[in-house]
Design an enzyme around this catalytic site. Structure first.
Site, PDB file in Angstrom:
ATOM      1  N   GLY A  10      -4.442   1.648  -0.789  1.00  0.00           N
ATOM      2  CA  GLY A  10      -5.354   0.926  -1.689  1.00  0.00           C
ATOM      3  C   GLY A  10      -6.589   0.453  -0.935  1.00  0.00           C
ATOM      4  N   ARG A  72      -3.476   7.366  -2.175  1.00  0.00           N
ATOM      5  CA  ARG A  72      -2.097   7.093  -1.740  1.00  0.00           C
ATOM      6  C   ARG A  72      -1.417   8.447  -1.556  1.00  0.00           C
ATOM      7  NH1 ARG A  72      -1.248   1.742  -1.939  1.00  0.00           N
ATOM      8  NH2 ARG A  72      -2.233   0.501  -3.581  1.00  0.00           N
ATOM      9  N   ASP A 103       0.789  -0.691   5.194  1.00  0.00           N
ATOM     10  CA  ASP A 103       2.091  -0.314   5.762  1.00  0.00           C
ATOM     11  C   ASP A 103       2.374   1.183   5.598  1.00  0.00           C
ATOM     12  OD1 ASP A 103       2.146  -0.821   3.061  1.00  0.00           O
ATOM     13  OD2 ASP A 103       4.142  -1.710   3.043  1.00  0.00           O
ATOM     14  N   ASP A 127      -2.716  -7.663   0.757  1.00  0.00           N
ATOM     15  CA  ASP A 127      -1.399  -8.323   0.714  1.00  0.00           C
ATOM     16  C   ASP A 127      -1.039  -9.010   2.039  1.00  0.00           C
ATOM     17  OD1 ASP A 127      -1.283  -7.266  -1.777  1.00  0.00           O
ATOM     18  OD2 ASP A 127       0.336  -5.855  -1.389  1.00  0.00           O
ATOM     19  N   ASP A 129       0.613  -8.013   4.527  1.00  0.00           N
ATOM     20  CA  ASP A 129       2.032  -7.904   4.874  1.00  0.00           C
ATOM     21  C   ASP A 129       2.320  -6.881   5.979  1.00  0.00           C
ATOM     22  OD1 ASP A 129       1.457  -5.666   3.398  1.00  0.00           O
ATOM     23  OD2 ASP A 129       3.067  -5.914   1.933  1.00  0.00           O
ATOM     24  N   MET A 169      -1.904 -10.374  -6.733  1.00  0.00           N
ATOM     25  CA  MET A 169      -1.241  -9.228  -6.096  1.00  0.00           C
ATOM     26  C   MET A 169      -0.328  -9.692  -4.964  1.00  0.00           C
ATOM     27  SD  MET A 169      -3.772  -5.969  -6.127  1.00  0.00           S
ATOM     28  CE  MET A 169      -3.994  -5.032  -7.640  1.00  0.00           C
ATOM     29  N   ARG A 171       3.008  -7.227  -3.613  1.00  0.00           N
ATOM     30  CA  ARG A 171       4.228  -6.540  -4.061  1.00  0.00           C
ATOM     31  C   ARG A 171       5.454  -6.981  -3.292  1.00  0.00           C
ATOM     32  NH1 ARG A 171       2.796  -0.377  -3.722  1.00  0.00           N
ATOM     33  NH2 ARG A 171       1.182  -1.315  -2.445  1.00  0.00           N
TER      34      ARG A 171
HETATM   35  O1  F6P Z   1      -3.180  -2.924  -1.768  1.00  0.00           O
HETATM   36  C1  F6P Z   1      -1.888  -3.427  -2.084  1.00  0.00           C
HETATM   37  C2  F6P Z   1      -1.831  -3.656  -3.539  1.00  0.00           C
HETATM   38  O2  F6P Z   1      -2.932  -4.443  -3.798  1.00  0.00           O
HETATM   39  C3  F6P Z   1      -0.589  -4.298  -4.128  1.00  0.00           C
HETATM   40  O3  F6P Z   1      -0.509  -5.662  -4.083  1.00  0.00           O
HETATM   41  C4  F6P Z   1      -0.612  -3.777  -5.539  1.00  0.00           C
HETATM   42  O4  F6P Z   1       0.664  -3.776  -6.087  1.00  0.00           O
HETATM   43  C5  F6P Z   1      -1.115  -2.402  -5.344  1.00  0.00           C
HETATM   44  O5  F6P Z   1      -1.976  -2.445  -4.249  1.00  0.00           O
HETATM   45  C6  F6P Z   1      -1.796  -1.795  -6.539  1.00  0.00           C
HETATM   46  O6  F6P Z   1      -2.089  -0.483  -6.226  1.00  0.00           O
HETATM   47  P1  F6P Z   1      -2.872   0.556  -7.123  1.00  0.00           P
HETATM   48  O7  F6P Z   1      -4.307   0.403  -6.787  1.00  0.00           O
HETATM   49  O8  F6P Z   1      -2.341   1.871  -6.702  1.00  0.00           O
HETATM   50  O9  F6P Z   1      -2.592   0.206  -8.548  1.00  0.00           O
END
Ligand code: F6P
Length: 341
Positions: A10, A72, A103, A127, A129, A169, A171
């Site tokens: 992301g 991704r 990660d 995040d 994390d 956000m 997760r």
């Molecule tokens: O970058 C991490 C994150 O922001 C998460 O907290 C969230 O669940 C996810 O990306 C959302 O991803 P996408 O852009 O694929 O919907």
């Protein structure tokens, strides 16, 4: 030396600062070339190359997103992904590959490193994390955005005597929820680190509204989960027109509070707003520091490492200490959020 560069996973504010740091330092200090790959690992697999020069990084420091694009895509879990990546890196004569990611990207980097590629990772994720670093690029800006939203919700909550549920956000970890909750003075903060009991939340709000307040702010991380035994179904809910809408935990928490307390309750899901826009100075500085450190690491052949902020210093940590691990919010911070509720 030819340094490859990609942004994966992301996006977030501060990525362009890191790209700029890599390009400026590689060209200026060492005379190396930088070969960008578009759209993360996917671009490497597809040979989607964008050589990066000084003109490409002009004026990008305050701009959100990533000038390289992102996706991704994890080469080790795609059919033929790894072979395609290795073939491109060989064709482009890449000596070291710098990948900026969360990660998933760091994990992919460790797999590509196992296949013999000299890798350096730079941690980014709103995040926060990623294990091994105090801060990841993007987190500081996201906390600013979430805190600003909470401040704005405060005034309207108070005017209308409402409960405002804000889903942020996060997760796997509640860094944004806990930090923005403390900074914004939230009454309740729900984070993945501590499964919550909806009965307790409801009791607390009833007590607060009876005793001394007519409004409340409840911050919920998207990955917060109800404790075992507390019956909350947020996998499927009926929308206004009877249709099944994808459930979120914020939606479920808001519905439970409204039903059980009768308080006028509203939900705000901040979503991707937290990932967009101008990076804070802290994220620009962090991206710049990590970019410079990654190039120095490549030049001195210290590879298969991630740049990391530890206290005031940028260090290099080996992949095996960080890949595949989640950095959780410590108890002390969770207790501060509770103590000030
Ligand atoms: O970058 C991490 C994150 O922001 C998460 O907290 C969230 O669940 C996810 O990306 C959302 O991803 P996408 O852009 O694929 O919907």
């Amino acid at each position: 030396m030819r340094i490859g560069l990609l942004t994966g996973g992301g996006d977030c504010p501060g990525l362009n600062a890191a790209i700029r740091g890599v390009v400026k330092h590689a060209l200026g200090e060492y005379g190396h070339s930088v070969i960008g790959f578009r759209n993360g690992w996917k671009g490497v697999a597809q040979g989607d190359v964008q050589p990066l020069g000084r003109s490409d990084i002009r004026n990008v420091l305050p701009v959100g997103g990533t000038l390289l694009g992102t996706a991704r895509f994890h080469p080790h879990s795609e059919d033929g992904g790894m072979d395609a990546v290795l073939a491109t890196l060989e064709a482009e004569r890449i000596d070291a590959l710098v990948c900026i990611g969360g990660d998933g990207t760091v994990h992919a980097a460790s797999k590509v490193a196992e296949a013999g590629v000299a890798m350096i990772a730079i941690p980014k994720t709103i995040d926060n994390d990623v294990e091994g670093t105090d801060l990841s690029i993007g987190f500081h800006t996201a906390v600013n955005i979430a805190t600003d939203a909470i401040d704005r919700l405060h005034t309207t909550a108070e005017s209308h005597n409402r409960v405002m549920v804000v889903e942020v956000m996060g997760r796997h970890a509640g860094w944004i929820a806990v930090n923005a909750g403390i900074a914004g003075g939230a009454e309740v903060v729900l984070a993945p680190e501590r499964p919550f009991d909806i009965d307790k939340v409801v009791r607390f709000l009833r007590h607060r509204h009876r005793a001394h307040a007519s409004f409340s702010i409840v911050v919920v991380a998207e990955g917060a989960v109800p404790a075992e035994g507390s019956a909350m179904d947020f996998t499927q809910r009926l929308g206004r027109f009877g249709e099944i809408v994808a459930g979120s935990v914020g939606e479920a928490v808001a519905a439970e509070i409204a039903q059980r307390t009768g308080f006028d309750t509203r939900l705000t899901v901040l979503g991707h707003v937290q990932r967009g826009g101008t990076p804070t100075p802290t994220d620009r500085i962090l991206g710049s520091r990590f970019g410079v450190a990654a190039v120095d690491a490549a030049a001195s052949r210290r590879t298969n490492v991630m740049t990391a902020l530890r206290g005031d210093e940028v260090r290099l940590v080996p992949f095996d200490e960080v890949a595949g691990k989640v950095k959780h919010v410590p108890d002390e911070l969770l207790r501060v959020a509770d103590a000030l509720a």
